[in-house]
Design a protein around this motif. Structure first.
Motif, PDB file in Angstrom:
ATOM      1  N   ALA A  17      18.630  66.415  48.842  1.00 27.68           N
ATOM      2  CA  ALA A  17      17.344  66.214  49.070  1.00 27.68           C
ATOM      3  C   ALA A  17      16.384  67.265  48.313  1.00 27.68           C
ATOM      4  CB  ALA A  17      16.964  66.643  50.397  1.00 27.68           C
TER       5      ALA A  17
ATOM      6  N   ASP B 251      16.689  64.324  54.775  1.00 30.27           N
ATOM      7  CA  ASP B 251      17.400  63.981  53.591  1.00 30.27           C
ATOM      8  C   ASP B 251      17.397  62.584  53.404  1.00 30.27           C
ATOM      9  OD1 ASP B 251      17.714  66.853  53.807  1.00 30.27           O
ATOM     10  OD2 ASP B 251      20.028  66.827  53.550  1.00 30.27           O
TER      11      ASP B 251
ATOM     12  N   CYS C   2      21.169  71.655  51.891  1.00 33.00           N
ATOM     13  CA  CYS C   2      21.090  70.412  51.695  1.00 33.00           C
ATOM     14  C   CYS C   2      22.597  69.788  52.068  1.00 33.00           C
ATOM     15  CB  CYS C   2      20.887  69.821  50.213  1.00 33.00           C
ATOM     16  SG  CYS C   2      19.157  70.226  49.554  1.00 33.00           S
TER      17      CYS C   2
END
Length: 436
Positions: A59, A82, A204
């Protein structure tokens, strides 16, 4: 084409073991294979694949794109997940065409969606009323709502940059299907357990990894992947000695596979578009429906929130349970009891007791119920709740068998899903009846 993909992957910094290749067998799916004469020691000498941190699409990588950031600012589901970031990244990079540095990867992805988001009308009709059908319908509504938020932003971007690639809802849906079926969880297999060191890719988690996503699933995997402290992801071989072999590309080959994890069939078909054979982790997603007056339902919802209970129970396949295990655990029984309370039913009052409301609690048959232990201990309530559950399961079972018989045009996977799950529901119903 796969040879070009491997060359492009290597040119971008990736590393591929010289013994492996991507092949599409005549009878099977495209995957990663190794020659039958290659020994385990030769494969284990070096990683099968190394994806450098620079090729891990997270992301954060997607968020570096100005157009992705602009679109996310328009999405009502804030902050964007995400999955949304990655889908927007695929959508916009695909539209850039030859101008995208990721074209070599995008060209290797399936051109058509393969999971439940791309079921046709015949499949969706067959799945009407099932948890899978409802999940697909809800997801498509969400995707349409999201796309409507940034459709104008995308059009302005195309006009201002001269990008002429296709940008549409169908491409956005395709991008989501790619993320659902191919993204991995970076936090699942970190190389180090040192909690004092931050994860190499920060917060992430979901990520797309070129080449790694060419490995297919097997319940008996012979390969695994791990995230290194430098942010790279390596794929390594375990044992190939007992792995099945196939004949393709003029030679006998062994396929290298991961395990995608343990999931019920509903999730397999929703995310990946296929059903693994003999799934020993299947379970039926049973959604409870709170009964009673609006005032009682409000109290129930408050209890669910305070107890941290989702409005869904995963009822396992009885065939997969060990001796002494039950389809209904304590949390499931609590949820069923809470949902089955009904102050509008004379039959409930006669069988279990009269309900009197005193928010946030209530009394049943004159006894105050102010915690979960008292609730499940109310005489006759557990039997009532289990009976209500089996009646609901019987309705679902009949509906699915009817759908399977009356939907001959549905895909083979959907037909198999309906028949397999109907058999499991019948077994679950029988197991619960023995508890009453």
């Amino acid at each position: 084409m796969m040879g070009d993909f491997t060359l492009a992957f290597s040119a971008a910094g990736g590393t591929v073991n010289r013994y492996i290749q991507i092949v599409a067998p005549p009878q099977g799916e495209r995957g990663v294979f190794v020659g039958k004469d290659i020994t385990g020691a030769e494969l284990a000498a070096e990683p099968l694949v190394r994806v450098p941190a620079s090729l891990v699409i997270t992301a954060a990588v997607a968020g570096c794109s100005d157009i992705v950031t602009q679109c996310c600012a328009e999405v009502s589901d804030s902050p964007a997940s995400d999955t949304v970031l990655l889908a927007l990244f695929l959508l916009t990079e695909k539209a850039r065409g030859a101008e995208s540095q990721w074209q070599w990867y995008l060209d290797a992805l399936p051109r058509a969606g393969v999971n439940a988001l791309h079921f046709d009308e015949r499949d969706m009709n067959a799945l009407t009323g099932t948890p899978l059908g409802r999940a697909v319908e809800a997801k498509l509504r969400q995707l349409r709502r999201q796309y409507s938020c940034f459709m104008a932003t995308l059009e302005r971007w195309k006009q201002s940059t001269g990008v002429d690639g296709l940008v549409s809802f169908e491409v956005y849906k395709w991008a989501h299907a790619i993320v659902l079926s191919r993204a991995i969880s970076l936090h699942s297999f970190a190389e180090t357990s040192d909690s004092s060191r931050p994860p190499p890719h920060g917060d992430c988690d979901r990520a797309l990894l070129p080449y790694l996503d060419m490995f297919n699933h097997s319940s008996h995997p012979n390969a695994f992947w791990t995230v290194s402290s430098d942010g790279s992801v390596c794929v390594c071989a375990s044992s190939c000695s007992s792995s099945p072999r196939t004949y393709a590309a003029g030679q006998e080959l062994t396929e290298l596979c991961f395990s995608y994890g343990h999931k019920p069939n509903t999730e397999w078909l929703y995310e990946y578009g296929f059903l693994p054979p003999d799934n020993s982790h299947d379970a039926w997603p049973y959604f409870v429906e709170p009964l009673g007056s609006p005032e009682l339902v409000e109290i129930k919802l408050m209890w669910l929130q305070e107890l941290g209970l989702p409005p869904r129970i995963m009822l396992p396949d009885p065939a997969t349970l060990h001796d002494g295990q039950s389809c209904i655990d304590s949390a499931a029984l609590l949820l069923l009891c809470l949902a089955a309370l009904d102050d509008t039913s004379d039959q409930f009052s006669q069988t279990v007791g009269q309900i009197e409301l005193s928010s946030p609690y209530f009394s049943i048959g004159g006894s105050v119920v102010d915690d979960d232990e008292k609730l499940v201990s109310v005489p006759a309530l557990a039997q009532w709740a289990l009976g209500h559950c089996t009646a609901s399961l019987r309705i679902q079972l009949v509906a699915m068998r009817t759908a399977a018989r009356s939907s001959p045009a549905a895909s083979q996977q959907v037909q198999a899903y309906l028949n397999i799950e109907a058999c499991m529901i019948e077994c679950i119903e029988s197991a619960i009846l023995k508890l009453i």
